[in-house]
Every structure is written in C-alpha cells, then in structure tokens.
Scaffold this motif. Sequence first.
Motif: not given
Length: 122
Positions: A89-110
Amino acid sequence: SFAGTYSNLYNHPKLIEEPGKDKIKLTSRLMIPEGVLEQPGLTRKQIEQEMRESRRADKASTYRPKNETAEERKQRKQATKQERKERRVEKKANKEAFSAEKVRQTKEQLNLQTNLQGLKLS
C-alpha cells in the motif's frame, strides 16, 4: 599554546610553557579543538529510516525460534503477511504521488514554453 620560543643552543634548549594554562584537546580526525563544532544530529531521512526499522522489528520478525509452537508460528506468519500488505500500500501511494508530481511538472513546463513563445511573437 605557549608563550615563548625555543631557547638557544648554549643554555639548554627547552620549550617554555605558560604556567597554569590547560592544553587544548584536538580531535583526532580534523585536528580542531574539541567542542567547537556542534555535534551533528540525525537527518530527517535517518530518523524516518529508524522509525521504519523499529516498526518492522516490532511487527514481523523473520527470526524463527527453534522451540516455536504452532500458534506462535501462525502469529509470526500473519504479522509478516500484514507487513507485506502495508508495504505494498505504501509503495503504491508513493508511485501515485510521484506520477502525479511528474504530470504537474510536465504541465508547468509546457505552460512556460507556450507563454515564452507568445511573448516572442509580439
């Protein structure tokens, strides 16, 4: 520290020391006076690691005593399974948090790129 220098050859060379002063102790590794620098504390990462390890040690132990009863074995196995479940569960939460942050940073860069292009055109 001492107040004075070496005497000359003719009157028996000797190190002249200032009486009543305690010697300053130096650290063996850095050769600086002891107690000058603050003692380093644990970093946040080290504290979190210790907390995880202590939690893990409390719950599920992989150590199996030789005279373990069936009930103790069952409890140990159950604790191990529970810990693995929590870790997933902890690992899944970390993966989701990192992917959400990656999406946010990509949008910000665009957004930055499109804003800069808009400024260049005008």
